[in-house]
Design a protein around this motif. Structure first.
Motif, PDB file in Angstrom:
ATOM      1  N   THR A   1       0.847  -1.394  -0.259  1.00 56.91           N
ATOM      2  CA  THR A   1      -0.347   0.012   0.394  1.00 56.91           C
ATOM      3  C   THR A   1       0.977   1.031  -0.017  1.00 56.91           C
ATOM      4  O   THR A   1       0.142   1.901  -0.401  1.00 56.91           O
ATOM      5  CB  THR A   1      -1.739   0.111   1.420  1.00 56.91           C
ATOM      6  N   PRO A   2       1.635   0.721   0.557  1.00 54.54           N
ATOM      7  CA  PRO A   2       2.096   2.077   0.909  1.00 54.54           C
ATOM      8  C   PRO A   2       3.117   3.227  -1.150  1.00 54.54           C
ATOM      9  O   PRO A   2       3.828   4.298  -0.691  1.00 54.54           O
ATOM     10  CB  PRO A   2       3.651   2.198   1.797  1.00 54.54           C
ATOM     11  N   LEU A   3       3.485   1.785  -1.227  1.00 46.13           N
ATOM     12  CA  LEU A   3       3.797   1.996  -2.912  1.00 46.13           C
ATOM     13  C   LEU A   3       2.763   2.831  -3.666  1.00 46.13           C
ATOM     14  O   LEU A   3       3.040   2.836  -5.189  1.00 46.13           O
ATOM     15  CB  LEU A   3       4.415   1.270  -3.470  1.00 46.13           C
ATOM     16  N   LEU A   4       1.999   2.699  -3.604  1.00 45.32           N
ATOM     17  CA  LEU A   4       0.349   3.439  -4.395  1.00 45.32           C
ATOM     18  C   LEU A   4       1.256   4.898  -4.984  1.00 45.32           C
ATOM     19  O   LEU A   4       0.643   5.227  -5.956  1.00 45.32           O
ATOM     20  CB  LEU A   4      -0.394   3.703  -3.718  1.00 45.32           C
ATOM     21  N   PRO A   5       1.596   5.911  -4.073  1.00 43.67           N
ATOM     22  CA  PRO A   5       1.841   7.042  -5.071  1.00 43.67           C
ATOM     23  C   PRO A   5       2.951   7.079  -6.281  1.00 43.67           C
ATOM     24  O   PRO A   5       3.498   7.795  -7.115  1.00 43.67           O
ATOM     25  CB  PRO A   5       3.095   8.108  -4.414  1.00 43.67           C
TER      26      PRO A   5
ATOM     27  N   THR B   1      -3.699   8.029   4.473  1.00 47.44           N
ATOM     28  CA  THR B   1      -2.880   9.074   4.772  1.00 47.44           C
ATOM     29  C   THR B   1      -2.159   9.540   3.452  1.00 47.44           C
ATOM     30  O   THR B   1      -1.665  11.031   3.186  1.00 47.44           O
ATOM     31  CB  THR B   1      -1.811   8.182   5.814  1.00 47.44           C
ATOM     32  N   GLN B   2      -2.558   8.708   2.260  1.00 48.67           N
ATOM     33  CA  GLN B   2      -1.830   9.046   1.139  1.00 48.67           C
ATOM     34  C   GLN B   2      -2.554   9.595  -0.254  1.00 48.67           C
ATOM     35  O   GLN B   2      -2.048  11.060  -0.152  1.00 48.67           O
ATOM     36  CB  GLN B   2      -1.546   7.938   0.390  1.00 48.67           C
TER      37      GLN B   2
ATOM     38  N   GLY C   1       1.000   7.130  -9.256  1.00 47.37           N
ATOM     39  CA  GLY C   1       1.073   8.017  -9.804  1.00 47.37           C
ATOM     40  C   GLY C   1      -0.259   7.758  -8.507  1.00 47.37           C
ATOM     41  O   GLY C   1      -2.054   8.564  -8.369  1.00 47.37           O
ATOM     42  N   ILE C   2      -1.082   7.386  -7.251  1.00 46.70           N
ATOM     43  CA  ILE C   2      -1.889   7.258  -6.439  1.00 46.70           C
ATOM     44  C   ILE C   2      -1.362   7.958  -5.010  1.00 46.70           C
ATOM     45  O   ILE C   2      -0.980   7.278  -4.394  1.00 46.70           O
ATOM     46  CB  ILE C   2      -2.422   5.968  -6.499  1.00 46.70           C
ATOM     47  N   GLY C   3      -1.948   9.364  -4.850  1.00 45.37           N
ATOM     48  CA  GLY C   3      -1.623  10.526  -3.045  1.00 45.37           C
ATOM     49  C   GLY C   3      -0.486  10.576  -3.776  1.00 45.37           C
ATOM     50  O   GLY C   3       0.093  10.764  -4.511  1.00 45.37           O
ATOM     51  N   GLU C   4       0.150  10.867  -2.335  1.00 41.47           N
ATOM     52  CA  GLU C   4       0.942  11.906  -2.240  1.00 41.47           C
ATOM     53  C   GLU C   4       1.950  10.841  -1.228  1.00 41.47           C
ATOM     54  O   GLU C   4       1.690  10.536  -0.303  1.00 41.47           O
ATOM     55  CB  GLU C   4       1.525  13.428  -1.255  1.00 41.47           C
ATOM     56  N   PRO C   5       3.106  10.627  -1.179  1.00 43.56           N
ATOM     57  CA  PRO C   5       4.165   9.899  -0.365  1.00 43.56           C
ATOM     58  C   PRO C   5       4.019  10.115   1.046  1.00 43.56           C
ATOM     59  O   PRO C   5       3.882  11.494   1.570  1.00 43.56           O
ATOM     60  CB  PRO C   5       5.665  10.021  -0.944  1.00 43.56           C
ATOM     61  N   ILE C   6       3.851   9.471   2.328  1.00 39.20           N
ATOM     62  CA  ILE C   6       3.221   9.743   3.274  1.00 39.20           C
ATOM     63  C   ILE C   6       4.942  10.433   4.293  1.00 39.20           C
ATOM     64  O   ILE C   6       3.612  11.556   5.023  1.00 39.20           O
ATOM     65  CB  ILE C   6       3.489   7.922   4.246  1.00 39.20           C
ATOM     66  N   GLY C   7       6.088  10.465   4.215  1.00 39.24           N
ATOM     67  CA  GLY C   7       6.438  11.431   4.269  1.00 39.24           C
ATOM     68  C   GLY C   7       6.257  12.602   4.334  1.00 39.24           C
ATOM     69  O   GLY C   7       7.121  14.069   5.082  1.00 39.24           O
TER      70      GLY C   7
END
Length: 299
Positions: free
Chosen positions: A65-69, A144-145, A72-78
């Protein structure tokens, strides 16, 4: 038993049947002469069922899931975290621990699915809480992303922490083998510790997201939050009888908070030191409680 049996034969037959009946009950309950007391096994189960699969799938989902950005989906959690950074947000290097946490979760997922572990009573109690925690991590990352660290992210991470608390309690009350320590006790305890800190940080970030900042009182408020978190961790460690992985990860997080907010505000630096003392004290007290309990059992 037939009608033509002699009285002594009838008594003998009744005694034999009664003996076999009691032995059967004792064997099923694993007590008495017909079976050993066994608390770490369940009735015969060899099939690969839903709980095993749920742990495997959610363990993989929380990593992906954290790889979605990247697609092109969402923004990085950082980036989302940086936008609402507070004085109690750990330094960036602290989040590298997720690599170890993901690895530990994967090890647990594979371990609990092994045929040899399908009758393990401890793993039976851990599967659904662990699957819930892994799913919570995936949902939190996705939300969050897409939307940022709003109050909804707090609800999700609180659910995740609740699942891990359930797992932590099961681990604290069980005697584990060396293999189970590495494959279940270590990864789930470490994840519980990180989520304890992460929930606190997420609440502070959410307040800023919604425009509720402490202003000039922010350092003092942040320091109070850190001390309270340290006190909670100490209580958890005492009740958990000295959980070393939990203490180590919590101290890691405190060091990262000190390296960031502690360098910007004196109260934060003092609070992280006080929280560290609380955590170490809780670890020692919890370990002593474990030793005392072991001595009492032997006595």
């Amino acid at each position: 038993m037939t009608i033509c049996q002699a009285p002594e034969d009838r008594l003998s037959t009744i005694a034999l049947n009664a003996s076999e009946f009691l032995c059967d009950i004792a064997t099923r309950k694993l007590i008495g002469r017909c079976g050993k007391m066994a608390t770490n096994t369940l009735p015969q189960r060899t099939a690969f069922d839903l709980p095993h699969l749920a742990v495997l799938l959610t363990a993989a989902l929380q990593i992906l899931t954290p790889l979605l950005p990247q697609i092109g989906i969402g923004e990085p959690i950082g980036s989302r975290s940086l936008a609402v950074r507070t004085l109690i947000t750990p330094a960036g290097w602290a989040f590298s621990i997720w690599g170890a946490l993901y690895l530990g979760a994967t090890v647990f997922a594979v371990y609990q699915a092994l045929p040899a572990q399908r009758q393990n009573a401890l793993l039976h109690r851990l599967r659904w809480p662990a699957a819930g925690a892994f799913l919570g991590n995936a949902l939190w990352a996705a939300y969050t992303q897409l939307y940022g660290l709003s109050f909804v992210s707090v609800l999700i991470i609180t659910f995740t922490l609740t699942c891990l608390i359930i797992a932590y309690r099961a681990l604290s009350n069980a005697a584990v083998s060396k293999t189970a320590w590495w494959c279940a006790y270590l990864p789930l305890s470490a994840l519980a510790a990180w989520l304890t800190v992460a929930t606190t940080v997420n609440i502070a970030a959410s307040l800023r997201y919604h425009g509720m900042e402490g202003g000039a009182a922010a350092p003092v408020i942040g320091a109070a939050v850190i001390v309270i978190a340290g006190l909670i961790a100490a209580i958890v460690l005492v009740r958990g009888r000295g959980n070393l992985p939990y203490a180590a990860v919590f101290l890691w997080a405190l060091a990262a908070i000190f390296a960031a907010g502690g360098q910007a505000a004196g109260p934060i630096a003092v609070a992280t030191g006080a929280a560290a003392i609380l955590v170490i004290s809780g670890l020692v007290a919890g370990y002593r409680r474990r030793v005392y309990a072991s001595d009492s059992i032997r006595g």
